[in-house]
Enzyme design. Structure first.
Site, PDB file in Angstrom:
ATOM      1  CE  LYS A 169     -11.010  32.176  -6.452  1.00  0.00           C
ATOM      2  NZ  LYS A 169     -10.382  30.937  -7.093  1.00  0.00           N
ATOM      3  CB  THR A 218     -13.106  26.628 -12.671  1.00  0.00           C
ATOM      4  OG1 THR A 218     -12.263  26.289 -11.535  1.00  0.00           O
ATOM      5  CG2 THR A 218     -14.559  26.312 -12.489  1.00  0.00           C
ATOM      6  CD  GLU A 254       4.062  51.064  11.689  1.00  0.00           C
ATOM      7  OE1 GLU A 254       3.298  51.626  12.249  1.00  0.00           O
ATOM      8  OE2 GLU A 254       5.147  50.749  12.406  1.00  0.00           O
ATOM      9  CE1 TYR A 299     -14.121  23.264  -9.442  1.00  0.00           C
ATOM     10  CE2 TYR A 299     -12.599  23.222 -11.106  1.00  0.00           C
ATOM     11  CZ  TYR A 299     -13.269  23.993  -9.893  1.00  0.00           C
ATOM     12  OH  TYR A 299     -12.687  25.189  -9.575  1.00  0.00           O
ATOM     13  CB  SER A 309      -5.128  30.311 -13.382  1.00  0.00           C
ATOM     14  OG  SER A 309      -5.731  30.509 -12.181  1.00  0.00           O
ATOM     15  CB  THR A 322     -11.144  32.197 -10.488  1.00  0.00           C
ATOM     16  OG1 THR A 322     -11.034  31.034  -9.830  1.00  0.00           O
ATOM     17  CG2 THR A 322     -12.231  31.889 -11.330  1.00  0.00           C
ATOM     18  CG  ASP A 323      -7.054  29.256  -8.180  1.00  0.00           C
ATOM     19  OD1 ASP A 323      -6.383  28.363  -8.107  1.00  0.00           O
ATOM     20  OD2 ASP A 323      -8.284  29.594  -7.778  1.00  0.00           O
TER      21      ASP A 323
HETATM   22  N1  DAS Z   1      -7.441  26.251 -10.414  1.00  0.00           N
HETATM   23  C1  DAS Z   1      -8.363  27.301 -10.623  1.00  0.00           C
HETATM   24  C2  DAS Z   1      -7.767  28.028 -11.678  1.00  0.00           C
HETATM   25  O1  DAS Z   1      -7.338  27.449 -12.915  1.00  0.00           O
HETATM   26  C3  DAS Z   1      -9.864  26.804 -11.219  1.00  0.00           C
HETATM   27  C4  DAS Z   1     -10.435  28.111 -11.374  1.00  0.00           C
HETATM   28  O2  DAS Z   1     -11.347  28.680 -10.312  1.00  0.00           O
HETATM   29  O3  DAS Z   1     -10.603  28.555 -12.598  1.00  0.00           O
HETATM   30  O4  DAS Z   1      -7.467  29.072 -11.400  1.00  0.00           O
END
Ligand code: DAS
Length: 350
Positions: free
Chosen positions: A185, A32, A307, A46, A79, A112-113
């Site tokens: 996250k 992103t 467990e 986006y 990602s 960020t994923d």
């Molecule tokens: N799809 C997400 C990624 O590329 C966009 C982001 O949050 O960076 O991880």
């Protein structure tokens, strides 16, 4: 203060880094932070990974006041498409650059994923104490109050700082500094999404400076026993998710597909459903697949022989690693050994 002490002290500081601004490499991988939307108010829907590294750097001219920055586009992906090939390419490039005397630290711009996975992978395979900081953004570069530029500015400061030396791979967004091992996250779309629940941030970025209040107690980077420099592939390790009414289909399918390891994201303290799941994992273990019991809960210790009778089943437990991080450690462990006692030691070490 004696002249000798002043001379020794200034030498020590100079050792940490040469005079002048630090040399920071920014490696771009997409996400992103490099995304574009159809309008300034588009913050969902986006396109990620469309803006190149030079444009990212030119958008933040203030970078030149805090570091000598050079950029490199290693690859350009959203990602969620990250894979082992990209990880090996990135890790080898990072290690090659950190071995250079004219590189003081590295920033990696990333989606960020899967930041939490790439950062932990690098935490285990980077062979240097120099700072490596992973940064992303929750709003695309075209959005009102895009968070990418300030996140990139702070990440470059952090990567060029003496304070970040030896702290392991760091994830820095939203003025907060997280450790690679524990960050995850926590929200699908808000700017404060990266947190380390329960164990907490390492510190903050404030006023162009990092402030650390704690650091990881686990081995990482230069102290890690894992080395990917001669690897072109990584062992296949998959994750099965636990839930009420779970069956054995996914386990059997992963074994049939040749998985070398399976992480079980169990309910609660890593519990295994009986009679559906435990026998399937036993059969997989008897075929040589290494089994790690993790938990879908996300916090807390998965207790060995709690467990499930891990000693009897010859299972490994993930300690506090969530399933996606346990997969990474198991994958790297399998590049060294299939001995489950050794692998359990690794889960209590990293
Ligand atoms: N799809 C997400 C990624 O590329 C966009 C982001 O949050 O960076 O991880």
């Amino acid at each position: 203060m004696s002249v000798l002490f002043v001379l020794l002290f200034s030498f020590a500081v100079a050792e940490a880094r040469g005079p002048g601004l630090p040399n920071v490499m920014v490696l771009a991988t997409g996400g992103t932070i490099a995304g574009t939307g159809s309008s300034s108010t588009t913050v969902v829907g986006y396109t990620a990974a469309t803006v190149g590294i030079e444009t990212l750097l030119n958008a933040v001219p203030e970078l030149k006041t805090v570091a000598n920055v050079k950029g490199e586009q290693v690859f350009q992906i959203a990602s969620e498409n990250m894979n082992n090939d990209y990880w090996l390419k990135l890790a080898k490039r990072v290690n090659a650059l950190l071995a250079q005397d004219d590189v003081d630290g590295i920033v990696i711009t990333h989606g960020t994923d899967t930041i939490e996975e790439t950062s932990y992978f690098l935490d285990l395979v980077v062979k240097s104490k120099k700072p490596v900081v992973i940064v992303g953004a929750m709003r695309p570069s075209t959005a009102i109050s895009a968070d990418g530029p300030i996140n990139l500015y702070n990440a470059v400061i952090l990567a060029g700082s003496d304070e970040a030396i030896g702290k392991g791979v760091l994830v820095a967004l939203n003025d907060q500094i997280n450790a690679a091992r524990d960050v995850t996250k926590n929200n699908t779309s808000t700017a404060d999404t990266f947190r380390t629940p329960e164990l907490g941030f390492l510190g903050y970025m404030q006023g162009n400076k990092p402030y650390f209040y704690r650091q990881s107690t686990r081995r990482h980077t230069a102290d890690s026993e894992f080395d990917v420099s001669n690897l072109d592939a990584l062992p296949q390790v998959d994750i099965v998710y636990g839930y009420a009414n779970m069956n054995r289909v996914a386990i059997d399918a992963f074994v049939a597909a040749g998985a070398k390891g399976i992480v079980h994201a169990g309910v609660g303290d890593g519990s295994l459903a009986r009679p559906a799941v435990e026998p399937a994992l036993d059969e997989a273990r008897k075929k040589g697949v290494v089994i790690v019991r993790s938990s879908r809960v996300g916090n807390g210790i998965v207790a060995r022989n709690g467990e499930a009778k891990d000693d009897e089943h010859d299972f490994v437990v993930s300690d506090t690693l969530n399933p996606q991080k346990a997969r990474i450690l198991l994958m790297l462990a399998l590049t060294k050994t299939t001995d489950t006692k050794e692998i359990q030691r690794m889960f209590y070490t990293y």
